[in-house]
Write a protein that holds these residues in place. Structure first.
Motif, PDB file in Angstrom:
ATOM      1  N   GLN A 345      -0.876  10.557  -0.001  1.00  0.00           N
ATOM      2  CA  GLN A 345      -0.541   9.568  -1.043  1.00  0.00           C
ATOM      3  C   GLN A 345      -0.729   8.165  -0.473  1.00  0.00           C
ATOM      4  O   GLN A 345      -0.496   7.956   0.713  1.00  0.00           O
ATOM      5  CB  GLN A 345       0.938   9.707  -1.437  1.00  0.00           C
ATOM      6  N   PRO A 346      -1.083   7.203  -1.327  1.00  0.00           N
ATOM      7  CA  PRO A 346      -1.040   5.820  -0.833  1.00  0.00           C
ATOM      8  C   PRO A 346       0.418   5.463  -0.544  1.00  0.00           C
ATOM      9  O   PRO A 346       1.299   5.759  -1.361  1.00  0.00           O
ATOM     10  CB  PRO A 346      -1.574   4.998  -2.005  1.00  0.00           C
ATOM     11  N   PHE A 347       0.681   4.899   0.634  1.00  0.00           N
ATOM     12  CA  PHE A 347       2.068   4.603   1.014  1.00  0.00           C
ATOM     13  C   PHE A 347       2.751   3.703  -0.009  1.00  0.00           C
ATOM     14  O   PHE A 347       3.938   3.825  -0.288  1.00  0.00           O
ATOM     15  CB  PHE A 347       2.112   3.945   2.406  1.00  0.00           C
ATOM     16  N   GLY A 348       1.964   2.787  -0.569  1.00  0.00           N
ATOM     17  CA  GLY A 348       2.530   1.832  -1.516  1.00  0.00           C
ATOM     18  C   GLY A 348       3.091   2.491  -2.770  1.00  0.00           C
ATOM     19  O   GLY A 348       3.975   1.937  -3.432  1.00  0.00           O
ATOM     20  N   SER A 349       2.606   3.686  -3.093  1.00  0.00           N
ATOM     21  CA  SER A 349       3.125   4.347  -4.286  1.00  0.00           C
ATOM     22  C   SER A 349       4.440   5.054  -3.994  1.00  0.00           C
ATOM     23  O   SER A 349       5.201   5.389  -4.884  1.00  0.00           O
ATOM     24  CB  SER A 349       2.092   5.340  -4.829  1.00  0.00           C
ATOM     25  N   ILE A 350       4.708   5.298  -2.735  1.00  0.00           N
ATOM     26  CA  ILE A 350       5.965   5.948  -2.363  1.00  0.00           C
ATOM     27  C   ILE A 350       7.014   4.910  -1.981  1.00  0.00           C
ATOM     28  O   ILE A 350       8.171   4.993  -2.361  1.00  0.00           O
ATOM     29  CB  ILE A 350       5.729   6.917  -1.194  1.00  0.00           C
ATOM     30  N   TRP A 351       6.578   3.932  -1.190  1.00  0.00           N
ATOM     31  CA  TRP A 351       7.483   2.850  -0.782  1.00  0.00           C
ATOM     32  C   TRP A 351       6.950   1.558  -1.394  1.00  0.00           C
ATOM     33  O   TRP A 351       6.088   0.890  -0.819  1.00  0.00           O
ATOM     34  CB  TRP A 351       7.526   2.781   0.741  1.00  0.00           C
ATOM     35  N   ASP A 352       7.490   1.206  -2.557  1.00  0.00           N
ATOM     36  CA  ASP A 352       6.881   0.126  -3.346  1.00  0.00           C
ATOM     37  C   ASP A 352       6.826  -1.221  -2.633  1.00  0.00           C
ATOM     38  O   ASP A 352       5.912  -2.003  -2.811  1.00  0.00           O
ATOM     39  CB  ASP A 352       7.599  -0.008  -4.696  1.00  0.00           C
ATOM     40  N   ARG A 353       7.812  -1.484  -1.757  1.00  0.00           N
ATOM     41  CA  ARG A 353       7.828  -2.814  -1.144  1.00  0.00           C
ATOM     42  C   ARG A 353       6.689  -2.991  -0.128  1.00  0.00           C
ATOM     43  O   ARG A 353       6.346  -4.106   0.224  1.00  0.00           O
ATOM     44  CB  ARG A 353       9.189  -3.091  -0.508  1.00  0.00           C
ATOM     45  N   LEU A 354       6.144  -1.865   0.336  1.00  0.00           N
ATOM     46  CA  LEU A 354       4.998  -1.969   1.245  1.00  0.00           C
ATOM     47  C   LEU A 354       3.810  -2.607   0.547  1.00  0.00           C
ATOM     48  O   LEU A 354       3.055  -3.386   1.123  1.00  0.00           O
ATOM     49  CB  LEU A 354       4.566  -0.574   1.721  1.00  0.00           C
ATOM     50  N   ALA A 355       3.632  -2.241  -0.717  1.00  0.00           N
ATOM     51  CA  ALA A 355       2.467  -2.719  -1.458  1.00  0.00           C
ATOM     52  C   ALA A 355       2.574  -4.209  -1.773  1.00  0.00           C
ATOM     53  O   ALA A 355       1.586  -4.872  -2.032  1.00  0.00           O
ATOM     54  CB  ALA A 355       2.317  -1.917  -2.744  1.00  0.00           C
ATOM     55  N   ARG A 356       3.799  -4.711  -1.729  1.00  0.00           N
ATOM     56  CA  ARG A 356       3.991  -6.103  -2.142  1.00  0.00           C
ATOM     57  C   ARG A 356       3.864  -7.109  -1.001  1.00  0.00           C
ATOM     58  O   ARG A 356       3.954  -8.298  -1.197  1.00  0.00           O
ATOM     59  CB  ARG A 356       5.369  -6.263  -2.820  1.00  0.00           C
ATOM     60  N   VAL A 357       3.728  -6.599   0.215  1.00  0.00           N
ATOM     61  CA  VAL A 357       3.622  -7.517   1.348  1.00  0.00           C
ATOM     62  C   VAL A 357       2.237  -7.370   1.965  1.00  0.00           C
ATOM     63  O   VAL A 357       1.823  -6.266   2.303  1.00  0.00           O
ATOM     64  CB  VAL A 357       4.699  -7.197   2.409  1.00  0.00           C
ATOM     65  N   MET A 358       1.566  -8.480   2.117  1.00  0.00           N
ATOM     66  CA  MET A 358       0.191  -8.455   2.589  1.00  0.00           C
ATOM     67  C   MET A 358       0.082  -7.737   3.952  1.00  0.00           C
ATOM     68  O   MET A 358       0.749  -8.098   4.917  1.00  0.00           O
ATOM     69  CB  MET A 358      -0.311  -9.895   2.711  1.00  0.00           C
ATOM     70  N   GLY A 359      -0.743  -6.706   3.989  1.00  0.00           N
ATOM     71  CA  GLY A 359      -1.016  -6.016   5.252  1.00  0.00           C
ATOM     72  C   GLY A 359      -0.016  -4.935   5.629  1.00  0.00           C
ATOM     73  O   GLY A 359      -0.267  -4.139   6.516  1.00  0.00           O
ATOM     74  N   ALA A 360       1.134  -4.910   4.942  1.00  0.00           N
ATOM     75  CA  ALA A 360       2.195  -3.983   5.353  1.00  0.00           C
ATOM     76  C   ALA A 360       1.771  -2.523   5.179  1.00  0.00           C
ATOM     77  O   ALA A 360       1.981  -1.684   6.057  1.00  0.00           O
ATOM     78  CB  ALA A 360       3.466  -4.266   4.569  1.00  0.00           C
ATOM     79  N   GLU A 361       1.172  -2.240   4.033  1.00  0.00           N
ATOM     80  CA  GLU A 361       0.804  -0.855   3.753  1.00  0.00           C
ATOM     81  C   GLU A 361      -0.235  -0.372   4.765  1.00  0.00           C
ATOM     82  O   GLU A 361      -0.142   0.730   5.308  1.00  0.00           O
ATOM     83  CB  GLU A 361       0.245  -0.740   2.332  1.00  0.00           C
ATOM     84  N   ASN A 362      -1.202  -1.231   5.048  1.00  0.00           N
ATOM     85  CA  ASN A 362      -2.249  -0.864   5.994  1.00  0.00           C
ATOM     86  C   ASN A 362      -1.685  -0.622   7.395  1.00  0.00           C
ATOM     87  O   ASN A 362      -2.034   0.358   8.059  1.00  0.00           O
ATOM     88  CB  ASN A 362      -3.305  -1.986   6.019  1.00  0.00           C
ATOM     89  N   LEU A 363      -0.794  -1.497   7.831  1.00  0.00           N
ATOM     90  CA  LEU A 363      -0.205  -1.323   9.163  1.00  0.00           C
ATOM     91  C   LEU A 363       0.595  -0.014   9.230  1.00  0.00           C
ATOM     92  O   LEU A 363       0.469   0.761  10.179  1.00  0.00           O
ATOM     93  CB  LEU A 363       0.690  -2.517   9.511  1.00  0.00           C
ATOM     94  N   ALA A 364       1.410   0.222   8.187  1.00  0.00           N
ATOM     95  CA  ALA A 364       2.219   1.447   8.175  1.00  0.00           C
ATOM     96  C   ALA A 364       1.320   2.682   8.234  1.00  0.00           C
ATOM     97  O   ALA A 364       1.604   3.647   8.946  1.00  0.00           O
ATOM     98  CB  ALA A 364       3.097   1.481   6.926  1.00  0.00           C
ATOM     99  N   GLN A 365       0.218   2.620   7.497  1.00  0.00           N
ATOM    100  CA  GLN A 365      -0.678   3.768   7.476  1.00  0.00           C
ATOM    101  C   GLN A 365      -1.329   4.009   8.842  1.00  0.00           C
ATOM    102  O   GLN A 365      -1.546   5.142   9.242  1.00  0.00           O
ATOM    103  CB  GLN A 365      -1.763   3.565   6.411  1.00  0.00           C
ATOM    104  N   LYS A 366      -1.603   2.926   9.554  1.00  0.00           N
ATOM    105  CA  LYS A 366      -2.202   3.086  10.888  1.00  0.00           C
ATOM    106  C   LYS A 366      -1.197   3.609  11.913  1.00  0.00           C
ATOM    107  O   LYS A 366      -1.570   4.235  12.897  1.00  0.00           O
ATOM    108  CB  LYS A 366      -2.779   1.748  11.361  1.00  0.00           C
ATOM    109  N   MET A 367       0.068   3.292  11.683  1.00  0.00           N
ATOM    110  CA  MET A 367       1.091   3.764  12.628  1.00  0.00           C
ATOM    111  C   MET A 367       1.502   5.201  12.337  1.00  0.00           C
ATOM    112  O   MET A 367       1.860   5.945  13.248  1.00  0.00           O
ATOM    113  CB  MET A 367       2.324   2.863  12.577  1.00  0.00           C
TER     114      MET A 367
END
Lengths: 431, 340
Positions: A345-367
């Motif tokens: 799943q895209p992380f932003g669809s599970i943890w909505d605040r990730l999608a709202r902060v620039m770069g957060a979703e991408n960093l979380a996905q890489k970690m």
């Protein structure tokens, strides 16, 4: 001032002036009494005093974790509001390090499996300290966690790693004296429910990764990352603490225990029984903490066993296959038939605040990559675009400099603090 | 042991730098004066016996070789810092091993003191070991981590593999992890030689690596001198250490019992049952038997060099022949696999 001089003169007169003479002339102090009670010691001509050689820079400030119930007790600090004159009565010059009488216990902060932590104050320099009193067991002697923590921390000097000032040995107990840090991330998040301010998350996350990059560069794995083990000073400095499960890593690697890290922060490869993990172990935990800080609740929580935990992870990153994660099917606890086959799943669809902060979703996905080799390193993560809004001097700091020495950088008040007046008068500036 | 491809050379260089720094800060070894260790009544022979005993204990408790090396560095630092009497040597030695295990081994492998006392037959009490443990921590200021000769050997080996992969490919018939295990064994022999006590772990590891390169290729010199430069080792030290190691390894085979392992020992098989072949090494865990024999000097020399080359005819001819110590290491590892 006159009083100080008198005390130090008196002390100098009675104690002879040198560290060795001081301990010799104070037979009542625990470290000396141990020497007297241990027959073997008299057979070695040069009985050691462990801390005599500690360099002066070991004495700064302090911090430790505390239990939640005792949390909001800063008003109970018996020293608050006392004037300097009163301070002089307990503060002495010339007291030796490594001596129990050099520290005063103030209040109990928390209790762990092998230690009790007290807030204390150093009579040597008046600084607040955290005293971790370790109980010794007859069947195993000094706990291995204490040995690891002390010998690892001896080699680590970094603004984002907790500082060990002193070690006090008495016949029955062992006390580690740490710098005092006033809270930890777990408590900080509990005080600010609903997720932290993205700006502050960026500062905390940068410091967490900076600390990890440093210890990983020294080939040390922390192996127990969780919010309780990340200490937060009132300035917002984050420090890695509790190195009891940590270990040094060499090449070629040994295999290690897979019973490491609290379940919620344990990566899927280790849940599957992998024992050849590396720095990627800590990165997964840091990724979970990242999401928890933004979102306000743990990323993969609420489970009690390994398989539930795996299911929970698969439901986000997708059930792994040999294609997506080569070698996964060879891991000891891998099952060919998982209950459900999940799509990632895209992380932003599970943890909505990730999608709202620039770069957060991408960093979380890489970690949070299932395959450990694909997880981003701490060093690379520091250069991720999520941190691109921070001033660039932040990358040029020497190890021991805090990021808050960069001009203009400071923690912002969390939303809750703005609404509640009890925080008024703190160092926080309104934005 | 595990090699995940070629490690980038800059990471290895950083790792070496780190280890050298640790060694420079903490390395200490007792020196000999007359017939004893300076300031003590411990003779070179008694010291060597203590180190050999450490290795024996390591295998009894199924510790990793790293733990042995760490225990030796703790022992050396301790003997260099206190004037220990020989009557305490056993207690010091066993406490050093206990501390090394607590530092390096996982919780499930660390024994209780009473088991340590029982199985080591050290003839000291639990209380004595625990007192000694605290004394050592005190004396070494709780700073036990140390770059061991084994760390250096692994780093040098990985550096050579990463910089000159063809060297290994062309000249080595065994896999690299087995190769480094054989070399580790040689370093282990050398740590028990009191004449080599004066040399740092980095120097000793580089000497072993160089002797091995000499046997593998005619072009060993540039590879070795490159490592010498990177490790910032004094040439004089290196040459002196190399000569001492050479004379020690030469006398090793003729003057000592040589262990050859031949398959089908029930004794070992019983130890080895239910133990899967160590997956990371790909070495078949054949049950092996011990044949000890005295060998005449000429053959002995050949053997010494075959030990040194890590793959003499003996080993090459048949996979079931192996150097005993290696299989012990391997079994210890396999046993541990079983543990977890």
């Amino acid at each position: 001032m006159g009083e100080v001089l008198c005390i130090s003169v008196a002390c100098g007169a009675c104690c002879g002036g040198t560290g060795r003479a001081i301990s010799a002339s104070c037979p009542g102090t625990p470290s000396v009494s141990e020497e007297n009670h241990t027959p073997e010691l008299t057979d070695f001509s040069d009985v050691p005093c462990p801390v005599r050689a500690l360099p002066p820079q070991w004495y700064h400030t302090v911090q430790v974790r505390r239990i939640r119930s005792l949390r909001a007790r800063s008003n109970s600090d018996p020293l608050q509001g006392k004037n300097l004159g009163q301070g002089l009565q307990w503060q002495r010059k010339g007291l030796p390090f490594g001596n129990a009488s050099s520290y005063l216990n103030l209040e109990k902060l928390g209790e762990g499996s092998y230690a009790t932590v007290y807030k204390g104050i150093s009579r040597i320099n008046g600084q607040l300290v955290a005293l971790k009193v370790i109980s010794m067991k007859a069947e195993e002697g000094v706990p291995f966690t204490a040995i690891r923590e002390a010998s690892l921390l001896k080699g680590l000097k970094h603004a984002n790693v907790v500082l060990l000032h002193d070690i006090i040995q008495t016949k029955e107990t062992l006390t580690f004296v740490f710098e005092y840090v006033h809270t930890d991330l777990s408590q900080y998040m509990a005080q600010h429910p609903g997720g932290l301010l993205p700006y502050n998350v960026r500062l905390f996350m940068f410091q967490l990764l900076r600390g990890l990059a440093y210890i990983h560069h020294q080939h040390i794995l922390h192996r127990d990352l969780k919010p309780q083990n990340l200490l937060i000073s009132y300035l917002g400095e984050l420090k890695l603490a509790d190195f009891g499960l940590a270990r040094a890593k060499s090449i070629p690697s040994q295999t290690y225990s897979s019973e490491v890290v609290t379940l919620w922060y344990r990566p899927p490869d280790v849940l599957l029984g992998a024992t050849d993990y590396s720095a990627d172990l800590d990165i997964w935990g840091a990724g979970c903490i990242f999401i928890e800080m933004l979102q306000g609740y743990p990323a993969f929580s609420g489970v009690t066993d390994v398989f539930e935990q795996l299911e929970k992870i698969w439901s986000v990153i997708g059930t792994p296959t040999e294609d997506s994660w080569p070698g996964v099917s060879l891991l000891p606890h891998y099952k060919t038939e998982w209950l459900t086959l999940y799509e990632s799943q895209p992380f932003g669809s599970i943890w909505d605040r990730l999608a709202r902060v620039m770069g957060a979703e991408n960093l979380a996905q890489k970690m949070l990559k299932g395959c450990p080799r694909e997880r981003i390193s701490a060093e690379d993560a520091l250069l991720h675009k999520f941190f691109s809004t921070l001033p660039c001097q932040i990358h040029q700091l020497t190890d021991v400099r805090s990021i808050f020495t960069v001009p203009g950088l400071s923690l912002k008040p969390e939303m809750r603090d703005l609404f509640f007046s009890h925080q008024k008068g703190s160092h926080h500036k309104p934005w | 042991m595990k090699f995940t491809g070629l490690l980038e050379s800059h990471r290895l260089a950083a790792m070496l730098e780190n280890s050298l720094d640790t060694e420079a800060r903490k390395w200490k070894a007792p020196s000999f004066q007359g017939s004893t260790i300076k300031g003590t009544d411990i003779s070179p022979m008694q010291y060597e016996q203590a180190v050999v005993w450490l290795e024996k204990l390591r295998s009894i408790f199924h510790f990793y070789p790293d733990t042995f090396f760490l225990a030796v560095t703790i022992l050396n630092r301790m003997l260099a810092s206190v004037k220990a009497q020989v009557k305490y040597l056993r207690c010091i030695t066993v406490a050093c091993l206990y501390l090394a295990a607590k530092t390096n081994e996982e919780r499930e492998v660390i024994p209780l003191v009473k088991d340590l006392v029982e199985q080591s037959k050290c003839m000291c009490s639990s209380a004595e070991i625990l007192r000694m443990e605290r004394l050592i921590l005190d004396k070494l200021q709780w700073d036990l981590y140390m770059a061991t000769p084994m760390d250096f050997l692994n780093t040098f080996h990985a550096m050579v593999m990463s910089n000159s992969p063809s060297l290994f490919h062309d000249h080595l018939q065994i896999n690299p992890s087995r190769h480094v295990a054989l070399l580790t064994r040689q370093v282990q022999h050398c740590t028990a030689c009191h004449q080599l006590l004066q040399f740092r772990g980095s120097t000793l590891a580089l000497v072993i690596m160089t002797l091995e390169l000499e046997l593998m290729t005619a072009d060993w010199f540039p590879v070795s001198s490159d490592l010498l430069t990177k490790a910032k080792i004094e040439h004089a030290d290196f040459i002196c250490c190399k000569e001492t190691v050479e004379s020690n390894l030469e006398t090793l085979a003729p003057s000592n019992t040589v262990y050859l392992f031949i398959s089908t020992s029930k004794d070992v098989r019983s130890r080895n049952t239910a133990i899967p072949a160590c997956p990371t090494e790909g070495i078949p865990s054949n049950p092996l038997t011990v044949v000890s024999q005295k060998i005449d000097p000429p053959i002995g020399n050949t053997l010494a060099s075959s030990i040194r080359s890590g793959l003499g005819n003996l080993i090459e001819a048949d996979d079931e022949f192996d150097l005993g110590e290696i299989s012990t290491m391997k079994m210890a590892k396999a046993n541990r696999k079983n543990f977890s």
